[in-house]
Scaffold this motif. Structure first.
Motif, mmCIF file in Angstrom:
data_model
loop_
_atom_site.group_PDB
_atom_site.id
_atom_site.type_symbol
_atom_site.label_atom_id
_atom_site.label_comp_id
_atom_site.label_asym_id
_atom_site.label_seq_id
_atom_site.Cartn_x
_atom_site.Cartn_y
_atom_site.Cartn_z
ATOM 1 N N TRP A 4 0.732 -0.953 -0.082
ATOM 2 C CA TRP A 4 -0.009 -0.179 -0.247
ATOM 3 C C TRP A 4 0.913 1.094 0.031
ATOM 4 O O TRP A 4 2.115 1.157 0.463
ATOM 5 N N ILE A 5 0.294 2.287 -0.364
ATOM 6 C CA ILE A 5 1.063 3.531 -0.267
ATOM 7 C C ILE A 5 -0.066 4.687 0.290
ATOM 8 O O ILE A 5 -1.162 4.691 -0.070
ATOM 9 N N ILE A 6 0.545 5.510 0.840
ATOM 10 C CA ILE A 6 -0.209 6.681 1.694
ATOM 11 C C ILE A 6 0.146 8.059 1.002
ATOM 12 O O ILE A 6 1.327 8.246 0.662
ATOM 13 N N HIS A 7 -0.702 8.729 0.543
ATOM 14 C CA HIS A 7 -0.443 10.137 -0.304
ATOM 15 C C HIS A 7 -1.203 11.122 0.749
ATOM 16 O O HIS A 7 -2.626 10.919 0.951
ATOM 17 N N ILE A 8 -0.346 12.096 0.899
ATOM 18 C CA ILE A 8 -1.437 13.322 1.887
ATOM 19 C C ILE A 8 -1.525 14.422 0.577
ATOM 20 O O ILE A 8 -0.671 14.717 -0.236
ATOM 21 N N VAL A 9 -2.897 14.454 0.449
ATOM 22 C CA VAL A 9 -3.379 15.396 -0.718
ATOM 23 C C VAL A 9 -4.206 16.881 -0.314
ATOM 24 O O VAL A 9 -4.557 16.661 0.914
ATOM 25 N N ASP A 10 -4.208 17.659 -1.296
ATOM 26 C CA ASP A 10 -4.793 18.718 -0.786
ATOM 27 C C ASP A 10 -6.120 18.651 -0.439
ATOM 28 O O ASP A 10 -6.398 19.182 0.802
ATOM 29 N N SER A 11 -6.975 18.019 -1.083
ATOM 30 C CA SER A 11 -8.358 17.649 -0.736
ATOM 31 C C SER A 11 -8.920 16.337 -1.606
ATOM 32 O O SER A 11 -8.130 15.955 -2.488
ATOM 33 N N ILE A 12 -9.918 15.838 -0.946
ATOM 34 C CA ILE A 12 -10.330 14.753 -1.645
ATOM 35 C C ILE A 12 -11.823 15.175 -2.336
ATOM 36 O O ILE A 12 -12.529 15.670 -1.685
ATOM 37 N N GLU A 13 -11.892 14.733 -3.645
ATOM 38 C CA GLU A 13 -12.992 14.903 -4.286
ATOM 39 C C GLU A 13 -14.249 14.363 -3.736
ATOM 40 O O GLU A 13 -14.440 13.271 -3.305
ATOM 41 N N PRO A 14 -15.276 15.457 -3.352
ATOM 42 C CA PRO A 14 -16.416 15.020 -2.632
ATOM 43 C C PRO A 14 -17.236 14.061 -3.640
ATOM 44 O O PRO A 14 -17.232 14.224 -4.780
ATOM 45 N N GLU A 15 -18.003 13.125 -3.077
ATOM 46 C CA GLU A 15 -18.726 12.151 -3.619
ATOM 47 C C GLU A 15 -20.288 12.563 -3.512
ATOM 48 O O GLU A 15 -20.688 13.023 -2.510
ATOM 49 N N VAL A 16 -21.154 12.463 -4.688
ATOM 50 C CA VAL A 16 -22.370 12.951 -4.716
ATOM 51 C C VAL A 16 -23.331 11.558 -4.659
ATOM 52 O O VAL A 16 -23.196 10.738 -5.542
ATOM 53 N N ASP A 17 -24.288 11.451 -3.649
ATOM 54 C CA ASP A 17 -25.074 10.240 -3.657
ATOM 55 C C ASP A 17 -26.086 10.353 -4.467
ATOM 56 O O ASP A 17 -26.191 11.364 -5.171
ATOM 57 N N GLU A 18 -27.065 9.478 -4.606
ATOM 58 C CA GLU A 18 -28.282 9.292 -5.355
ATOM 59 C C GLU A 18 -29.323 10.357 -5.152
ATOM 60 O O GLU A 18 -30.217 10.769 -5.841
ATOM 61 N N ASP A 19 -29.040 10.999 -3.877
ATOM 62 C CA ASP A 19 -29.972 12.258 -3.526
ATOM 63 C C ASP A 19 -29.426 13.449 -3.847
ATOM 64 O O ASP A 19 -30.095 14.380 -3.476
ATOM 65 N N GLN B 3 -4.790 -0.081 -3.764
ATOM 66 C CA GLN B 3 -4.099 -0.159 -2.795
ATOM 67 C C GLN B 3 -3.187 1.284 -2.175
ATOM 68 O O GLN B 3 -2.059 1.254 -2.027
ATOM 69 N N LYS B 4 -4.443 2.466 -2.051
ATOM 70 C CA LYS B 4 -3.781 3.447 -1.731
ATOM 71 C C LYS B 4 -4.473 4.262 -0.877
ATOM 72 O O LYS B 4 -5.948 4.094 -0.645
ATOM 73 N N ILE B 5 -3.911 4.949 0.281
ATOM 74 C CA ILE B 5 -4.760 5.555 1.134
ATOM 75 C C ILE B 5 -4.633 7.247 0.694
ATOM 76 O O ILE B 5 -3.471 7.488 0.414
ATOM 77 N N GLU B 6 -5.299 7.963 0.804
ATOM 78 C CA GLU B 6 -5.411 9.535 0.611
ATOM 79 C C GLU B 6 -5.890 10.167 1.946
ATOM 80 O O GLU B 6 -6.938 9.818 2.634
ATOM 81 N N ILE B 7 -5.079 10.935 2.681
ATOM 82 C CA ILE B 7 -5.379 11.927 3.728
ATOM 83 C C ILE B 7 -5.531 13.407 3.128
ATOM 84 O O ILE B 7 -4.428 13.912 2.711
ATOM 85 N N ALA B 8 -6.445 14.109 3.319
ATOM 86 C CA ALA B 8 -6.784 15.294 2.924
ATOM 87 C C ALA B 8 -6.163 16.493 3.998
ATOM 88 O O ALA B 8 -6.387 16.223 5.014
ATOM 89 N N ARG B 9 -5.459 17.466 3.422
ATOM 90 C CA ARG B 9 -5.013 18.584 4.019
ATOM 91 C C ARG B 9 -6.374 19.400 4.497
ATOM 92 O O ARG B 9 -6.174 20.157 5.483
ATOM 93 N N HIS C 23 -18.236 14.787 2.010
ATOM 94 C CA HIS C 23 -16.970 15.379 2.049
ATOM 95 C C HIS C 23 -15.855 14.581 2.945
ATOM 96 O O HIS C 23 -16.476 14.210 4.018
ATOM 97 N N TYR C 24 -14.692 14.059 2.619
ATOM 98 C CA TYR C 24 -13.952 13.189 3.290
ATOM 99 C C TYR C 24 -12.645 13.812 3.603
ATOM 100 O O TYR C 24 -12.067 14.544 3.021
ATOM 101 N N ALA C 25 -12.127 13.457 4.836
ATOM 102 C CA ALA C 25 -10.898 13.714 5.345
ATOM 103 C C ALA C 25 -9.724 12.769 4.877
ATOM 104 O O ALA C 25 -8.587 12.877 4.889
ATOM 105 N N GLY C 26 -10.282 11.421 4.769
ATOM 106 C CA GLY C 26 -9.658 10.388 4.261
ATOM 107 C C GLY C 26 -10.229 9.538 3.511
ATOM 108 O O GLY C 26 -11.541 9.134 3.522
ATOM 109 N N MET C 27 -9.403 8.637 2.456
ATOM 110 C CA MET C 27 -10.099 7.567 1.818
ATOM 111 C C MET C 27 -9.083 6.484 1.516
ATOM 112 O O MET C 27 -8.166 6.657 1.243
ATOM 113 N N THR C 28 -9.761 5.304 1.342
ATOM 114 C CA THR C 28 -9.081 4.072 1.092
ATOM 115 C C THR C 28 -9.534 3.624 -0.122
ATOM 116 O O THR C 28 -10.732 3.505 -0.318
#
Length: 131
Positions: free
Chosen positions: A37-52, A67-73, A57-62
């Motif tokens: 796995w690899i960890i990336h510290i990123v400026d932000s994570i793209e928000p996901e829009v649900d069916e509604d 096999q990547k983890i992103e942590i948002a600044r 908005h996420y502070a982290g995503m796996t």
């Protein structure tokens, strides 16, 4: 470079929440149960829009497929503290452990993941989990 998550990679000391700098983990690779796995510290994570139409908005995503983890600044334009980013990393690592072990039901249970992450954080703050 393989990282032992229980050591500060530069000084080979016990990981302590009080002096942990999240940026030290950027682009760090680690191995869990034979998966790399690899960890990336990123400026932000793209928000996901649900069916509604609600934006999540996420502070982290796996990402299991890559096999990547992103942590948002930042989340919603607000800068996250180093401590919050460290807590998020531990939370995402719990997801990785569950997913790599095929415990998908547990990984999808956010209260469970957060409970385990907070337990690990408590032990780290007490310097109990050390090599």
């Amino acid at each position: 470079y393989k990282m032992n998550l229980l050591e500060v990679h530069k000084k080979n000391q016990c990981l302590k929440m009080n002096n942990m700098n999240i940026e030290d983990f950027n682009n760090k690779q680690f191995d869990i149960f034979g998966s790399k796995w690899i960890i990336h510290i990123v400026d932000s994570i793209e928000p996901e829009v649900d069916e509604d139409g609600y934006k999540h908005h996420y502070a982290g995503m796996t990402y299991n497929a890559t096999q990547k983890i992103e942590i948002a600044r930042t989340v919603r334009g607000e800068k996250l503290s180093n401590e919050m980013m460290c807590k998020t990393l531990i939370h995402e690592l719990v997801h990785v452990i569950c997913n790599t072990g095929a415990y998908f039901n547990y990984s999808n249970d956010e209260p469970f993941v957060e409970f385990i992450a907070r337990g690990i954080l408590s032990l780290l703050k007490q310097d109990l989990i050390c090599k």
